[in-house]
Enzyme design. Structure first.
Site, PDB file in Angstrom:
ATOM      1  N   LYS A 158       0.552  -0.770   0.082  1.00 45.02           N
ATOM      2  CA  LYS A 158       0.215   0.325  -0.633  1.00 45.02           C
ATOM      3  C   LYS A 158       0.785   1.109   0.046  1.00 45.02           C
ATOM      4  CE  LYS A 158      -4.002  -2.123   2.194  1.00 45.02           C
ATOM      5  NZ  LYS A 158      -5.129  -1.781   3.658  1.00 45.02           N
ATOM      6  N   GLY A 165      -7.473   2.667  -2.028  1.00 46.75           N
ATOM      7  CA  GLY A 165      -6.796   1.271  -2.454  1.00 46.75           C
ATOM      8  C   GLY A 165      -6.232   2.146  -3.752  1.00 46.75           C
ATOM      9  N   LYS A 237     -15.780   2.363  -4.514  1.00 46.13           N
ATOM     10  CA  LYS A 237     -17.716   1.909  -3.903  1.00 46.13           C
ATOM     11  C   LYS A 237     -18.726   2.340  -4.455  1.00 46.13           C
ATOM     12  CE  LYS A 237     -15.442   3.341   1.124  1.00 46.13           C
ATOM     13  NZ  LYS A 237     -14.967   4.074   2.495  1.00 46.13           N
ATOM     14  N   ARG A 292     -12.335  13.672   6.211  1.00 47.30           N
ATOM     15  CA  ARG A 292     -12.964  14.761   5.622  1.00 47.30           C
ATOM     16  C   ARG A 292     -14.883  13.883   5.463  1.00 47.30           C
ATOM     17  NH1 ARG A 292     -11.248  10.865   2.077  1.00 47.30           N
ATOM     18  NH2 ARG A 292     -13.088   9.260   1.144  1.00 47.30           N
ATOM     19  N   VAL A 295     -17.878  10.352   0.612  1.00 48.59           N
ATOM     20  CA  VAL A 295     -19.141   9.908  -0.589  1.00 48.59           C
ATOM     21  C   VAL A 295     -20.718   9.640   0.692  1.00 48.59           C
ATOM     22  CG1 VAL A 295     -20.192   9.534  -2.893  1.00 48.59           C
ATOM     23  CG2 VAL A 295     -17.713  10.173  -2.151  1.00 48.59           C
TER      24      VAL A 295
HETATM   25  C1  MV4 Z   1      -6.440  -4.271   3.000  1.00 50.46           C
HETATM   26  C2  MV4 Z   1      -8.081  -5.279   2.515  1.00 50.46           C
HETATM   27  C3  MV4 Z   1      -6.893  -6.927   2.699  1.00 50.46           C
HETATM   28  N1  MV4 Z   1      -6.220  -6.324   3.673  1.00 50.46           N
HETATM   29  N2  MV4 Z   1      -6.139  -4.642   3.523  1.00 50.46           N
HETATM   30  C4  MV4 Z   1      -7.871  -1.008   1.196  1.00 50.46           C
HETATM   31  C5  MV4 Z   1      -8.830   0.249   0.426  1.00 50.46           C
HETATM   32  C6  MV4 Z   1     -10.693  -0.089   1.377  1.00 50.46           C
HETATM   33  N3  MV4 Z   1     -11.493   0.914   0.673  1.00 50.46           N
HETATM   34  C7  MV4 Z   1     -10.501  -1.388   0.993  1.00 50.46           C
HETATM   35  N4  MV4 Z   1      -8.874  -2.029   1.354  1.00 50.46           N
HETATM   36  C8  MV4 Z   1      -8.759  -3.012   1.401  1.00 50.46           C
HETATM   37  N5  MV4 Z   1      -7.361  -2.996   1.905  1.00 50.46           N
HETATM   38  C9  MV4 Z   1      -5.929  -5.670   3.488  1.00 50.46           C
HETATM   39  N6  MV4 Z   1      -4.732  -6.083   4.259  1.00 50.46           N
HETATM   40  C10 MV4 Z   1      -8.788  -5.587   1.430  1.00 50.46           C
HETATM   41  C11 MV4 Z   1      -9.496  -4.402   0.824  1.00 50.46           C
HETATM   42  C12 MV4 Z   1     -10.602  -3.930   0.760  1.00 50.46           C
HETATM   43  C13 MV4 Z   1     -11.846  -4.586   0.799  1.00 50.46           C
HETATM   44  C14 MV4 Z   1     -11.734  -4.972   2.048  1.00 50.46           C
HETATM   45  C15 MV4 Z   1     -13.226  -4.791   1.938  1.00 50.46           C
HETATM   46  C16 MV4 Z   1     -13.923  -5.520   1.777  1.00 50.46           C
HETATM   47  C17 MV4 Z   1     -14.247  -5.262   0.154  1.00 50.46           C
HETATM   48  C18 MV4 Z   1     -12.704  -4.402  -0.306  1.00 50.46           C
HETATM   49  C19 MV4 Z   1     -12.665  -4.454  -1.887  1.00 50.46           C
HETATM   50  C20 MV4 Z   1     -11.594  -3.715  -1.825  1.00 50.46           C
HETATM   51  C21 MV4 Z   1     -10.306  -3.711  -1.259  1.00 50.46           C
END
Ligand code: MV4
Length: 454
Positions: A158, A165, A237, A292, A295
């Site tokens: 990251k 993301g 999202k 902030r 949305v």
């Molecule tokens: C994660 C993950 C799994 N493991 N980090 C980062 C931005 C946030 N909006 C979602 N992100 C994630 N970080 C680790 N260590 C999975 C996601 C993720 C996610 C998590 C839960 C539900 C939907 C998701 C869709 C994309 C990424």
């Protein structure tokens, strides 16, 4: 309270903020780029100032132009909305040095939470669980390999100065980690001007659960329920709901304690969101904090019966929030669908153009936050969000039934939108069940492909 406020944003969120300002009889000043000269927010505001040409860097990211607009219209405060300069600590400092109130947290809080590695350090020290991973920025591929060896694959890379993301990559072995690490450094440097990366244990099939927080300048802290934002496509999202179908009251108590501890740890003030990952056995781990208004804030407004923009203005003007916690207890269920100008059959490619016909849904417990009007030309320079459709019900099935009928009634001609995707999603058994979203989006899109007329 302020008497004149500038909104340093565009589109639906600018319209949203202007509506609250009007309700509070606060004079509103809109800013717009040349591409937005016919946009709704310029018509609803009391005043409108052109701040530059179409590209965001020449307009909505142009601090000097925005501050100049604030000076010539003599505003007392600036609301940044979300995106653009909303989480730019330097902009918050510039507002303060120009004696203009920044409607949001302090620049220090923005700066600290904007560095995801520092944020993890602060939360760990405050006793808020964080996702296992690197203590610091990971400087090179050898250190990356050491971290991966310690926490085990899969791991996720990251951006320390990123968020939401962007620039994230998942590695399942040493070879992949090395190549992705090097590619990520370049991509993240381009995207955020800082190549710093960190590594976390990748938690597959987790849930994105976030807590809306509100804190005044006297240390009063309120948690306004949680939002489940697990329906995402490429970290964007698409659907959010409150409460979460997978959080029970025992889990919620723990979640809100973590969110409150996070707010206290950084002396946070104003509205903010603490994002957590929930694993398959119901453990929460701090992911990041958004400094902030988000949305998806209307989902919280519907279940808590509160105007978060009004609360932001009250806190920024120094008011003390005197709510009893049960007054803010969420009631019922709310769901939001983001209606984007995207072609769901072309990999959600942005699809700007002219809205030739528009019919917005309405009726009991339906809200539409949008800047669209019939004949509006959607510019290609900004994000593709057209509208947010929100429904409220006494329970999830009632909120879903209302969302279904509202989507059926929502009519936009002239541009492709994500409406057909949402119609399929909220009728899919896995979404209705609510506790297993694994690869749900792909299942819907593949099903859509099979059902597509030849
Ligand atoms: C994660 C993950 C799994 N493991 N980090 C980062 C931005 C946030 N909006 C979602 N992100 C994630 N970080 C680790 N260590 C999975 C996601 C993720 C996610 C998590 C839960 C539900 C939907 C998701 C869709 C994309 C990424």
């Amino acid at each position: 309270m302020f008497s004149k406020v500038l909104i340093a944003n565009r589109g639906e969120i600018a319209v949203r903020v202007i509506r609250t300002l009007r309700e509070m009889e606060i004079h509103s000043v809109a800013v717009y780029s040349q591409a937005d000269k016919d946009s709704l927010h310029t018509k609803l505001a009391d005043e409108a100032v052109c701040i530059g040409s179409a590209s965001a860097s020449e307009s909505y990211l142009n601090m000097a132009a925005i501050i100049s607009a604030a000076e010539i219209t003599n505003v007392e405060a600036i609301h940044p909305g979300y995106g653009f300069l909303a989480e730019n600590a330097h902009f918050a400092d510039v507002c303060t040095s120009c004696n203009i109130a920044f409607i949001g947290p302090t620049a220090e809080a923005i700066r600290l939470m904007g560095d995801k590695v520092q944020a993890r350090k602060v939360m760990k020290k405050a006793g808020v669980p964080i996702i296992p991973g690197s203590e610091d920025v990971v400087g090179n591929k050898d250190d990356a390999l050491k971290i991966a060896k310690k926490i085990g694959y899969p791991v996720i890379i990251k951006a320390a100065k990123g968020g939401g993301g962007k620039g994230m990559r998942i590695a399942y072995n040493d070879g992949k980690l090395v190549s992705l690490f090097i590619a990520c450094q370049r991509e993240v440097e381009m995207a955020f001007g800082d190549p710093s990366l960190y590594i976390e244990k990748y938690m597959p099939n987790s849930r994105h659960i976030e807590v809306q927080v509100l804190a005044d300048k006297k240390g009063n802290i309120f948690t306004l329920g949680e939002r489940d934002c697990s329906i995402q496509r490429r970290y964007q999202k698409l659907v959010e709901e409150s409460p979460s179908p997978v959080v029970n009251s025992k889990m919620r108590k723990k979640l809100f304690k973590y969110a409150t501890d996070a707010v206290k740890a950084i002396n946070y003030t104003n509205a903010g969101t603490v994002e957590f990952l929930m694993d398959r056995v119901g453990n929460f781990y701090f992911m990041e904090m958004n400094t902030r208004l988000q949305v998806e804030h209307p989902v919280t407004e519907m279940v808590c019966n509160i105007d978060l923009v009004k609360e932001q203005l009250k806190v920024a003007s120094g008011e003390i929030l005197r709510y009893s916690s049960d007054y803010l207890e969420p009631k019922g269920w709310a769901i939001e669908c983001r209606i984007n100008a995207e072609d769901i059959h072309a990999d959600f490619m942005p699809a700007p153009g002219r809205v030739t016909e528009l019919h917005l849904p309405g009726g009991p417990f339906i809200r539409v936050d949008t800047h669209l009007y019939g004949g509006y030309l959607i510019p290609p320079y900004y994000d593709s969000l057209l509208a947010k459709l929100i429904s409220w019900g006494r329970n999830r099935s009632e909120a879903l039934a209302r969302m279904r009928r509202a989507l059926d009634e929502f009519h936009i001609e002239g541009v492709k939108t994500t409406i057909p995707f949402h119609k399929q999603l909220i009728s899919h058994p896995l979404f209705i069940k609510g506790d297993d979203y694994f690869e749900l989006i792909d299942k819907i899109l593949n099903r859509a492909k099979k059902e597509e007329p030849e």
